[in-house]
Scaffold this motif. Structure first.
Motif, PDB file in Angstrom:
ATOM      1  N   PHE A 344      96.474 -80.438  23.785  1.00  0.00           N
ATOM      2  CA  PHE A 344      97.309 -80.491  24.847  1.00  0.00           C
ATOM      3  C   PHE A 344      99.144 -79.995  24.329  1.00  0.00           C
ATOM      4  CE2 PHE A 344     100.552 -82.845  27.409  1.00  0.00           C
ATOM      5  CZ  PHE A 344     100.529 -82.195  28.874  1.00  0.00           C
ATOM      6  N   PHE A 345      99.568 -80.330  23.512  1.00  0.00           N
ATOM      7  CA  PHE A 345     100.986 -79.411  23.552  1.00  0.00           C
ATOM      8  C   PHE A 345     101.125 -78.282  22.965  1.00  0.00           C
ATOM      9  CE2 PHE A 345     101.997 -84.355  22.654  1.00  0.00           C
ATOM     10  CZ  PHE A 345     102.719 -84.635  23.125  1.00  0.00           C
ATOM     11  N   ASN A 346     100.605 -77.927  22.637  1.00  0.00           N
ATOM     12  CA  ASN A 346      99.961 -76.586  22.019  1.00  0.00           C
ATOM     13  C   ASN A 346      99.998 -75.232  23.559  1.00  0.00           C
ATOM     14  OD1 ASN A 346     100.233 -74.503  20.006  1.00  0.00           O
ATOM     15  ND2 ASN A 346      98.100 -73.964  21.486  1.00  0.00           N
ATOM     16  N   PHE A 347      99.341 -75.845  23.599  1.00  0.00           N
ATOM     17  CA  PHE A 347      98.750 -75.299  25.851  1.00  0.00           C
ATOM     18  C   PHE A 347     100.302 -75.367  26.610  1.00  0.00           C
ATOM     19  CE2 PHE A 347      97.976 -75.974  30.245  1.00  0.00           C
ATOM     20  CZ  PHE A 347      96.928 -74.918  30.399  1.00  0.00           C
ATOM     21  N   PHE A 348     100.651 -76.318  26.512  1.00  0.00           N
ATOM     22  CA  PHE A 348     101.953 -76.408  27.345  1.00  0.00           C
ATOM     23  C   PHE A 348     102.892 -76.230  27.080  1.00  0.00           C
ATOM     24  CE2 PHE A 348     106.452 -79.467  28.681  1.00  0.00           C
ATOM     25  CZ  PHE A 348     105.964 -79.346  29.146  1.00  0.00           C
ATOM     26  N   LEU A 349     103.559 -75.668  25.352  1.00  0.00           N
ATOM     27  CA  LEU A 349     104.847 -75.054  25.319  1.00  0.00           C
ATOM     28  C   LEU A 349     104.145 -73.691  24.977  1.00  0.00           C
ATOM     29  CD1 LEU A 349     105.403 -77.545  21.795  1.00  0.00           C
ATOM     30  CD2 LEU A 349     106.306 -77.078  23.855  1.00  0.00           C
ATOM     31  N   MET A 350     103.225 -73.566  25.337  1.00  0.00           N
ATOM     32  CA  MET A 350     102.404 -71.163  25.051  1.00  0.00           C
ATOM     33  C   MET A 350     103.116 -71.441  26.847  1.00  0.00           C
ATOM     34  SD  MET A 350     102.396 -69.332  23.529  1.00  0.00           S
ATOM     35  CE  MET A 350     101.536 -70.254  21.784  1.00  0.00           C
ATOM     36  N   VAL A 351     102.055 -71.677  26.980  1.00  0.00           N
ATOM     37  CA  VAL A 351     102.695 -71.677  29.091  1.00  0.00           C
ATOM     38  C   VAL A 351     104.449 -71.720  29.028  1.00  0.00           C
ATOM     39  CG1 VAL A 351     102.399 -72.237  30.958  1.00  0.00           C
ATOM     40  CG2 VAL A 351     100.392 -72.070  29.125  1.00  0.00           C
ATOM     41  N   LEU A 352     105.176 -72.125  28.653  1.00  0.00           N
ATOM     42  CA  LEU A 352     106.372 -72.054  29.214  1.00  0.00           C
ATOM     43  C   LEU A 352     106.930 -71.225  27.873  1.00  0.00           C
ATOM     44  CD1 LEU A 352     106.838 -75.673  29.612  1.00  0.00           C
ATOM     45  CD2 LEU A 352     106.248 -74.734  31.115  1.00  0.00           C
ATOM     46  N   ILE A 353     107.264 -71.003  27.204  1.00  0.00           N
ATOM     47  CA  ILE A 353     107.525 -70.454  26.383  1.00  0.00           C
ATOM     48  C   ILE A 353     106.845 -68.780  26.193  1.00  0.00           C
ATOM     49  CG2 ILE A 353     107.108 -68.745  23.787  1.00  0.00           C
ATOM     50  CD1 ILE A 353     107.033 -71.668  22.885  1.00  0.00           C
ATOM     51  N   ILE A 354     105.750 -68.565  27.339  1.00  0.00           N
ATOM     52  CA  ILE A 354     105.100 -67.232  27.888  1.00  0.00           C
ATOM     53  C   ILE A 354     106.246 -66.511  28.672  1.00  0.00           C
ATOM     54  CG2 ILE A 354     104.143 -65.908  28.706  1.00  0.00           C
ATOM     55  CD1 ILE A 354     101.485 -67.479  27.116  1.00  0.00           C
ATOM     56  N   ARG A 355     106.602 -67.400  30.024  1.00  0.00           N
ATOM     57  CA  ARG A 355     107.413 -67.879  31.121  1.00  0.00           C
ATOM     58  C   ARG A 355     108.910 -67.481  30.279  1.00  0.00           C
ATOM     59  NH1 ARG A 355     110.957 -70.481  34.405  1.00  0.00           N
ATOM     60  NH2 ARG A 355     110.243 -70.317  37.002  1.00  0.00           N
ATOM     61  N   THR A 497     102.733 -59.717  20.433  1.00  0.00           N
ATOM     62  CA  THR A 497     102.385 -60.855  20.233  1.00  0.00           C
ATOM     63  C   THR A 497     102.601 -61.736  21.320  1.00  0.00           C
ATOM     64  OG1 THR A 497     103.212 -60.674  17.265  1.00  0.00           O
ATOM     65  CG2 THR A 497     102.727 -62.719  18.083  1.00  0.00           C
ATOM     66  N   MET A 498     102.942 -61.446  21.887  1.00  0.00           N
ATOM     67  CA  MET A 498     103.421 -62.204  22.710  1.00  0.00           C
ATOM     68  C   MET A 498     101.785 -62.230  23.577  1.00  0.00           C
ATOM     69  SD  MET A 498     103.770 -62.759  26.481  1.00  0.00           S
ATOM     70  CE  MET A 498     104.808 -61.680  27.215  1.00  0.00           C
ATOM     71  N   LEU A 499     101.985 -60.911  24.464  1.00  0.00           N
ATOM     72  CA  LEU A 499     101.243 -60.778  24.923  1.00  0.00           C
ATOM     73  C   LEU A 499      99.185 -60.559  24.344  1.00  0.00           C
ATOM     74  CD1 LEU A 499     102.101 -56.464  25.930  1.00  0.00           C
ATOM     75  CD2 LEU A 499     101.649 -59.051  27.057  1.00  0.00           C
ATOM     76  N   TYR A 500      99.383 -60.967  22.778  1.00  0.00           N
ATOM     77  CA  TYR A 500      98.023 -61.452  22.508  1.00  0.00           C
ATOM     78  C   TYR A 500      97.992 -62.862  22.745  1.00  0.00           C
ATOM     79  CZ  TYR A 500      95.064 -63.464  18.417  1.00  0.00           C
ATOM     80  OH  TYR A 500      94.218 -64.121  17.906  1.00  0.00           O
ATOM     81  N   PHE A 501      98.790 -63.780  23.207  1.00  0.00           N
ATOM     82  CA  PHE A 501      98.736 -64.715  23.359  1.00  0.00           C
ATOM     83  C   PHE A 501      98.138 -65.402  24.148  1.00  0.00           C
ATOM     84  CE2 PHE A 501     101.035 -65.655  19.252  1.00  0.00           C
ATOM     85  CZ  PHE A 501     100.378 -66.968  18.231  1.00  0.00           C
ATOM     86  N   ALA A 502      98.392 -64.273  25.550  1.00  0.00           N
ATOM     87  CA  ALA A 502      98.522 -64.785  26.891  1.00  0.00           C
ATOM     88  C   ALA A 502      96.798 -64.162  27.452  1.00  0.00           C
ATOM     89  CB  ALA A 502      99.054 -63.697  27.398  1.00  0.00           C
ATOM     90  N   VAL A 503      96.232 -62.969  26.384  1.00  0.00           N
ATOM     91  CA  VAL A 503      95.304 -62.611  26.265  1.00  0.00           C
ATOM     92  C   VAL A 503      94.073 -63.377  25.671  1.00  0.00           C
ATOM     93  CG1 VAL A 503      92.691 -61.064  25.758  1.00  0.00           C
ATOM     94  CG2 VAL A 503      95.706 -60.687  26.564  1.00  0.00           C
TER      95      VAL A 503
END
Length: 578
Positions: A344-355, A497-503
């Motif tokens: 859950f924390f990984n999902f939460f932080l990754m979304v905010l990092i992309i934004r 690398t950010m695009l890879y995480f988004a995909v």
């Protein structure tokens, strides 16, 4: 009192180089015995020195002129011949001396203080001459003045100087003559009056003032009056009549005003607001077009995969490699609760990092700046991005440490070379929409294992290294390290690398919902599962926890604004507008 028998005197020519005026052939038509006005002097005006008690008006005789053009009649100008000083008028040429000259002998001069003679009301036509008898007032009609573009319009009287000191301009406005019809479209202008002198010549002269004038004459009018005799002999130019000016109709009350000339009839629409490179409408159209393209490509991929699986060799390959290989016997089964929280924390932080990363990439003027004693001044968006990166790295380090400590690493780290053919088999099954029959609570298929291994041990470290090179934490006094690891390389790798995480997030969530949403969400968020895939197939606990996680993430997304960020950033440093 005797009757004069001599002929009228001839004066100066009307045109430069012409004959004296009046012409000799006109004098034959003038009667020799001219009547003498009552009260006139018998003596010649040249030798007369005593003024008359009451000057009489000049007697004017009309002489017909063959072929003469009709002109607007003008009032004759009378000059009183009395003893005294010379009454001088306007100069003959612009900037010259007043006329006549002071040393001219034989000019009748008025006595000091003598009043000017009254103006007769009769009008003299062209080519009229005065009586030969020496009288007080003698008048000769003026020559017509050629009309020009600057002349006075027809029907409008051009008035001159006053006849008496402090009087009104002459002639009075009430005695303006009616305009005579002209043969040409050009209207005749007012004539310039001429004065006949009793001494052997008569010339055309503008009106003579008797006292200080009330209103001065403009130099342009004076030059036009002096050049009138020369202009009268020139042929009249043919000019086109001036079209009357059409006035625009006044709008009626209650009607909307007409648009101004040159302006567009339609009101210009305001420019649509842009969100990045496109407007809202363009983004919607691009999304719809992209969805149709994705649907078409997915349909093509499915048809192609089914066609490939139709071959016997490919079918035998899928049977031999079903998509997964067996894990070691000591491999743990299931998901512990720490793994669910870490997920859950990984999902939460990754979304905010992309934004926040997209905000840093597209920001023009930062809304605020953050600084501290150990960190240089950076924008508030970059501070948020780096702070989230630090938290994400901490969460990732905890995950890796606990992963290897608990033995769960064998689930995401390949332990056999059979992972590659099984990954190809799993990909063909996914593309043909014939999902692999694996149980994620016990084991991942080979394609999942390779994807998780790449994300955790390749993409995450690459994002951390490139982000550290781009951050303010990079040492400034390490030129050798900076030369070996230039910032251009880090910038070129960080964004892909950010695009890879988004995909990866999009595909991962899509497969979770398409291969059994309730069961998979129970594994990931509620840490509930069994070796029997059907046991938690109808459990909604994981779905509700996933909904809570989405709500919290969306609230944090909305809170990433300067209003909330500045209050949090002040706890760790100084926030300023510059």
């Amino acid at each position: 009192m005797s009757t004069p028998t001599r002929t009228p005197r001839q004066g100066l020519p009307r045109t430069p180089g012409g004959e004296p005026w009046p012409p000799a052939d006109y004098l034959a038509a003038v009667p020799q015995d001219l009547p003498v006005v009552a009260g006139a002097l018998e003596a010649d005006p040249v030798v007369a020195s005593t003024p008359l008690a009451e000057p009489a008006p000049a007697q004017v005789v009309e002489v017909p002129v063959p072929g003469a053009m009709p002109s607007v009649p003008a009032r004759p100008l009378a000059v009183s011949a009395t003893a005294g000083t010379v009454r001088r008028g306007l100069p003959r040429v612009p900037g010259g001396e007043p006329w006549p000259p002071a040393d001219n002998p034989g000019v009748p001069v008025p006595a000091p203080g003598a009043a000017s003679s009254p103006e007769p009301d009769t009008q003299a036509p062209l080519a009229s001459v005065a009586s030969a008898e020496p009288v007080d007032d003698v008048a000769i009609p003026p020559a017509p003045v050629e009309s020009s573009s600057a002349s006075t319009p027809a029907g409008d009287l051009r008035r001159g100087l006053p006849r008496i000191p402090g009087g009104q301009p002459w002639p009075p406005a009430a005695k303006a003559p009616a305009p005579a019809p002209a043969p040409a479209p050009m209207e005749a202008a007012q004539p310039v009056p001429a004065v006949v002198e009793p001494v052997a010549h008569a010339v055309a002269e503008p009106e003579v003032k008797a006292a200080p004038v009330a209103a001065p004459v403009a130099p342009a009018q004076l030059a036009a009056a002096l050049s009138a005799p020369a202009a009268s002999t020139a042929p009249k130019p043919e000019t086109a009549p001036v079209a009357p000016r059409q006035s625009s109709p006044r709008p009626q009350p209650g009607t909307p005003p007409a648009p101004a000339s040159g302006s567009t009839s339609a009101t210009t629409k305001p420019e649509a607001q842009r969100h990045g490179p496109l407007t809202t409408k363009q983004w919607v159209l691009a999304g719809v077009l992209g969805a149709f393209c994705a649907l078409g490509m997915a349909t093509t991929v499915v048809l192609l995969a089914r066609w490939i699986l139709g071959f016997e060799a490919v079918s035998n390959f899928v049977v031999r490699y079903p998509g997964e290989y067996h894990l070691p016997e000591a491999a743990p089964i299931g998901f512990p609760r720490w793994l669910a929280w870490n997920h859950f924390f990984n999902f939460f932080l990754m979304v905010l990092i992309i934004r926040s990363g997209l905000q840093v990439r597209h920001q023009r003027k930062p809304p605020a700046y953050w600084s501290s004693k150990r960190s240089p001044k950076v924008s508030i968006n970059l501070w948020l991005h780096q702070s989230l990166d630090v938290l994400w790295l901490v969460n990732g380090l905890v995950f890796v440490v606990v992963l290897f400590a608990s033995g769960h690493w064998v689930r995401i780290v390949p332990t056999s070379w059979e992972v590659f053919p099984n990954a190809i088999s799993a990909a063909l099954q996914y593309m043909s929409l014939d999902w692999p029959t694996d149980n994620g609570w016990v084991n991942y298929n080979s394609l999942q294992q390779l994807a998780y291994f790449t994300t955790v041990f390749i993409a995450a470290p690459l994002a951390a290294l490139t982000g550290f090179r781009l951050s303010a934490f990079w040492p400034k006094n390490a030129p050798a390290l900076t030369k070996r690891y230039p910032i251009e390389v880090a910038r070129a790798l960080h964004f892909p690398t950010m695009l890879y995480f988004a995909v990866f997030i999009v595909v991962h969530v899509a497969l979770v919902f398409s291969t059994g949403a309730l069961r998979n969400l129970n594994h990931m968020f509620a840490a509930q599962g069994s070796t029997d895939p059907a046991q938690f197939a109808n459990n909604w606990t994981g779905l509700w926890m996933f909904a809570v996680a989405i709500f919290v993430t969306a609230a944090a997304w909305a809170a990433c604004r300067p209003l909330f960020l500045t209050s949090i950033a002040r706890i760790f440093g100084k926030v300023s507008a510059r």
